[in-house]
Design an enzyme around this catalytic site. Structure first.
Site, PDB file in Angstrom:
ATOM      1  N   LYS A 168      14.928   6.347  10.723  1.00 39.91           N
ATOM      2  CA  LYS A 168      15.846   7.510  10.021  1.00 39.91           C
ATOM      3  C   LYS A 168      16.539   8.069   9.819  1.00 39.91           C
ATOM      4  O   LYS A 168      17.345   8.075   8.354  1.00 39.91           O
ATOM      5  CB  LYS A 168      14.249   8.166   9.810  1.00 39.91           C
ATOM      6  CG  LYS A 168      12.869   7.487   9.667  1.00 39.91           C
ATOM      7  CD  LYS A 168      12.575   6.644   8.661  1.00 39.91           C
ATOM      8  CE  LYS A 168      11.283   5.960   8.093  1.00 39.91           C
ATOM      9  NZ  LYS A 168      11.220   4.830   6.956  1.00 39.91           N
ATOM     10  N   ARG A 225       0.892  -1.144   0.171  1.00 39.94           N
ATOM     11  CA  ARG A 225      -0.127  -0.176   0.157  1.00 39.94           C
ATOM     12  C   ARG A 225       0.897   1.308  -0.207  1.00 39.94           C
ATOM     13  O   ARG A 225       1.826   0.780  -0.080  1.00 39.94           O
ATOM     14  CB  ARG A 225      -0.878   0.007   1.272  1.00 39.94           C
ATOM     15  CG  ARG A 225      -0.061  -0.040   2.681  1.00 39.94           C
ATOM     16  CD  ARG A 225      -1.015   0.148   3.642  1.00 39.94           C
ATOM     17  NE  ARG A 225      -0.567   0.924   5.372  1.00 39.94           N
ATOM     18  CZ  ARG A 225      -1.064   0.851   6.127  1.00 39.94           C
ATOM     19  NH1 ARG A 225      -2.053   0.188   6.371  1.00 39.94           N
ATOM     20  NH2 ARG A 225      -0.604   1.274   7.326  1.00 39.94           N
ATOM     21  N   ASN A 252      11.912   0.221   1.893  1.00 37.45           N
ATOM     22  CA  ASN A 252      10.394   1.313   2.348  1.00 37.45           C
ATOM     23  C   ASN A 252       9.714   0.938   3.508  1.00 37.45           C
ATOM     24  O   ASN A 252       9.394   1.593   4.033  1.00 37.45           O
ATOM     25  CB  ASN A 252       9.794   1.259   0.635  1.00 37.45           C
ATOM     26  CG  ASN A 252       8.237   2.237   1.038  1.00 37.45           C
ATOM     27  OD1 ASN A 252       8.298   3.430   1.095  1.00 37.45           O
ATOM     28  ND2 ASN A 252       7.177   1.079   1.197  1.00 37.45           N
ATOM     29  N   SER A 269      12.664   9.852   5.874  1.00 36.68           N
ATOM     30  CA  SER A 269      11.663  10.838   6.360  1.00 36.68           C
ATOM     31  C   SER A 269      12.195  12.079   6.537  1.00 36.68           C
ATOM     32  O   SER A 269      13.519  12.214   7.043  1.00 36.68           O
ATOM     33  CB  SER A 269      10.968  10.692   7.153  1.00 36.68           C
ATOM     34  OG  SER A 269      10.249  11.256   7.917  1.00 36.68           O
ATOM     35  N   TYR A 278      11.140   7.105  15.902  1.00 37.60           N
ATOM     36  CA  TYR A 278      11.255   6.795  14.260  1.00 37.60           C
ATOM     37  C   TYR A 278      12.408   8.119  13.318  1.00 37.60           C
ATOM     38  O   TYR A 278      12.929   7.672  12.786  1.00 37.60           O
ATOM     39  CB  TYR A 278       9.559   7.459  13.722  1.00 37.60           C
ATOM     40  CG  TYR A 278       9.457   7.692  12.440  1.00 37.60           C
ATOM     41  CD1 TYR A 278       8.965   6.582  11.686  1.00 37.60           C
ATOM     42  CD2 TYR A 278       9.390   8.647  11.362  1.00 37.60           C
ATOM     43  CE1 TYR A 278       8.609   6.560  10.129  1.00 37.60           C
ATOM     44  CE2 TYR A 278       9.142   9.020  10.041  1.00 37.60           C
ATOM     45  CZ  TYR A 278       9.216   8.103  10.041  1.00 37.60           C
ATOM     46  OH  TYR A 278       7.980   7.936   8.431  1.00 37.60           O
TER      47      TYR A 278
HETATM   48  P1  NAI Z   1       2.112   2.665   5.285  1.00 36.73           P
HETATM   49  O1  NAI Z   1       2.035   2.874   6.617  1.00 36.73           O
HETATM   50  O2  NAI Z   1       0.852   3.360   3.851  1.00 36.73           O
HETATM   51  O3  NAI Z   1       2.956   1.367   4.451  1.00 36.73           O
HETATM   52  C1  NAI Z   1       3.828   0.580   4.866  1.00 36.73           C
HETATM   53  C2  NAI Z   1       3.739  -0.256   4.590  1.00 36.73           C
HETATM   54  O4  NAI Z   1       5.055  -0.825   5.012  1.00 36.73           O
HETATM   55  C3  NAI Z   1       2.899  -1.432   4.499  1.00 36.73           C
HETATM   56  O5  NAI Z   1       3.302  -1.930   3.147  1.00 36.73           O
HETATM   57  C4  NAI Z   1       3.062  -2.741   5.570  1.00 36.73           C
HETATM   58  O6  NAI Z   1       2.877  -3.963   5.148  1.00 36.73           O
HETATM   59  C5  NAI Z   1       4.347  -2.167   5.515  1.00 36.73           C
HETATM   60  N1  NAI Z   1       5.602  -2.584   6.997  1.00 36.73           N
HETATM   61  C6  NAI Z   1       5.012  -2.265   7.982  1.00 36.73           C
HETATM   62  N2  NAI Z   1       5.681  -3.341   9.082  1.00 36.73           N
HETATM   63  C7  NAI Z   1       6.453  -3.982   8.344  1.00 36.73           C
HETATM   64  C8  NAI Z   1       6.850  -5.699   8.664  1.00 36.73           C
HETATM   65  N3  NAI Z   1       7.185  -5.613  10.068  1.00 36.73           N
HETATM   66  N4  NAI Z   1       7.473  -6.387   8.296  1.00 36.73           N
HETATM   67  C9  NAI Z   1       6.773  -6.858   6.479  1.00 36.73           C
HETATM   68  N5  NAI Z   1       5.751  -5.550   5.650  1.00 36.73           N
HETATM   69  C10 NAI Z   1       6.183  -3.988   6.732  1.00 36.73           C
HETATM   70  O7  NAI Z   1       3.516   3.494   4.739  1.00 36.73           O
HETATM   71  P2  NAI Z   1       4.264   4.438   4.182  1.00 36.73           P
HETATM   72  O8  NAI Z   1       3.438   5.946   4.547  1.00 36.73           O
HETATM   73  O9  NAI Z   1       3.593   4.311   2.666  1.00 36.73           O
HETATM   74  O10 NAI Z   1       5.354   5.324   4.090  1.00 36.73           O
HETATM   75  C11 NAI Z   1       6.477   3.953   3.301  1.00 36.73           C
HETATM   76  C12 NAI Z   1       7.221   4.438   4.051  1.00 36.73           C
HETATM   77  O11 NAI Z   1       7.935   6.652   3.804  1.00 36.73           O
HETATM   78  C13 NAI Z   1       7.596   4.337   5.534  1.00 36.73           C
HETATM   79  O12 NAI Z   1       8.995   3.842   5.873  1.00 36.73           O
HETATM   80  C14 NAI Z   1       7.638   5.999   6.117  1.00 36.73           C
HETATM   81  O13 NAI Z   1       7.971   6.202   7.234  1.00 36.73           O
HETATM   82  C15 NAI Z   1       8.235   6.896   5.011  1.00 36.73           C
HETATM   83  N6  NAI Z   1       7.665   8.002   4.586  1.00 36.73           N
HETATM   84  C16 NAI Z   1       6.769   8.324   5.312  1.00 36.73           C
HETATM   85  C17 NAI Z   1       6.024   9.744   4.786  1.00 36.73           C
HETATM   86  C18 NAI Z   1       3.841  10.317   4.935  1.00 36.73           C
HETATM   87  O14 NAI Z   1       3.861  11.002   4.684  1.00 36.73           O
HETATM   88  N7  NAI Z   1       3.326   8.658   4.055  1.00 36.73           N
HETATM   89  C19 NAI Z   1       6.044  10.703   5.497  1.00 36.73           C
HETATM   90  C20 NAI Z   1       7.864  10.648   4.758  1.00 36.73           C
HETATM   91  C21 NAI Z   1       8.485   9.005   5.304  1.00 36.73           C
END
Ligand code: NAI
Length: 245
Positions: free
Chosen positions: A157, A14, A88, A140, A153
């Site tokens: 990061k 996602r 990611n 991030s 966090y």
């Molecule tokens: P999200 O919460 O929508 O998706 C996270 C993904 O990581 C999911 O597919 C989930 O299944 C997977 N995941 C989490 N823990 C896991 C585990 N133990 N094993 C396998 N898969 C795991 O997050 P989003 O927003 O798509 O963020 C993606 C990346 O970008 C993250 O690292 C987040 O920290 C970083 N990020 C996001 C920001 C935002 O504003 N959305 C801002 C800055 C960084």
């Protein structure tokens, strides 16, 4: 050996990860999408394959270092190559430092930082054999500038940045690049849960006055994965509408 360049994308079920899976597949790579939820991964991959791309799901808890290393070995055995590795997947467990429990600190470091160390260590040999090896870590702006309520966090990061710069130096002799993307506020499930009032405050502090889209992070990943970025390594690219400059 798989003919197409092979990419591994963690957190591909996602949000930003799914956008990266779609984009790299569109750019002609075979993508192994990893996350915990197999059903959601299958949906993303089915959509990619229906659109003429090539993607496969792999369910794994990347926080379980042994299981994750075994899964990476399995990918290597199956495809005989890894060309692009995108770390990611990430989680938040926000709290003020005075109240933050050890468990919340450890879980975030383990999922966001240690998993990237495990994947780079496990995939490094195959990536070094690729003529176009690329490692891209999703950090991030919190890792660059810090953020109140996110000590765990931000530490994870910021750790990714140090890890990436060290890996960039170690693997450069094989032509492998390792770069970091630091997203700002991107509209995904992770940020949807925040209160509207907080979102409005954040937005008013973004010079471009809007939140980013997952596809805009995927575009930066696609650039680092492309031949155009062959001479760029050890860099941190903030994709954040100007939040950090
Ligand atoms: P999200 O919460 O929508 O998706 C996270 C993904 O990581 C999911 O597919 C989930 O299944 C997977 N995941 C989490 N823990 C896991 C585990 N133990 N094993 C396998 N898969 C795991 O997050 P989003 O927003 O798509 O963020 C993606 C990346 O970008 C993250 O690292 C987040 O920290 C970083 N990020 C996001 C920001 C935002 O504003 N959305 C801002 C800055 C960084």
């Amino acid at each position: 050996m798989t003919e197409k360049r092979v990419a591994i994308v963690t957190g591909g079920s996602r949000g930003i990860g799914a956008a990266i899976v779609r984009r790299l597949a569109k750019d002609g790579l075979h993508v192994v999408a990893v996350a915990r939820n197999l059903e959601k991964l299958e949906q993303v991959c089915a959509e990619v394959n229906a659109a003429g791309g090539s993607a496969e799901p792999l369910a794994c808890d990347i926080g379980d270092a042994k299981a994750w290393a075994a899964a990476l070995e399995q990918i290597g055995d199956k495809h005989g190559r890894v060309d692009v590795l995108v770390n990611n997947a990430g989680i938040t467990r926000d709290d003020l430092i005075l109240r933050m429990e050890d468990e919340a600190f450890d879980e975030v470091i383990n999922t966001n930082l240690k998993s990237a160390f495990v994947s780079i260590r496990s995939a490094a040999r195959l990536i070094m054999r690729s003529k176009t090896g690329r490692i891209i870590n999703i950090s991030s702006v919190a890792g660059v500038a810090g953020n109140a309520g996110q000590a765990n966090y931000a530490a994870s990061k910021a750790g990714l940045i140090g890890l990436s710069k060290s890996v960039a130096r170690e693997l450069s002799r094989k032509g492998v690049t390792c770069n970091v993307i630091a997203p700002g506020f991107i509209t995904t499930d992770m940020t949807q849960v925040l209160p509207d009032e907080l979102k409005e405050t954040v937005k008013s502090n973004i010079p471009l006055r809007r939140f980013g889209e997952a596809a805009e992070i995927a575009a930066a990943v696609a650039f680092f994965a492309s031949p155009d970025a062959a001479y760029i390594t050890g860099q941190v690219l903030c994709v954040d509408g100007g939040m950090v400059m």
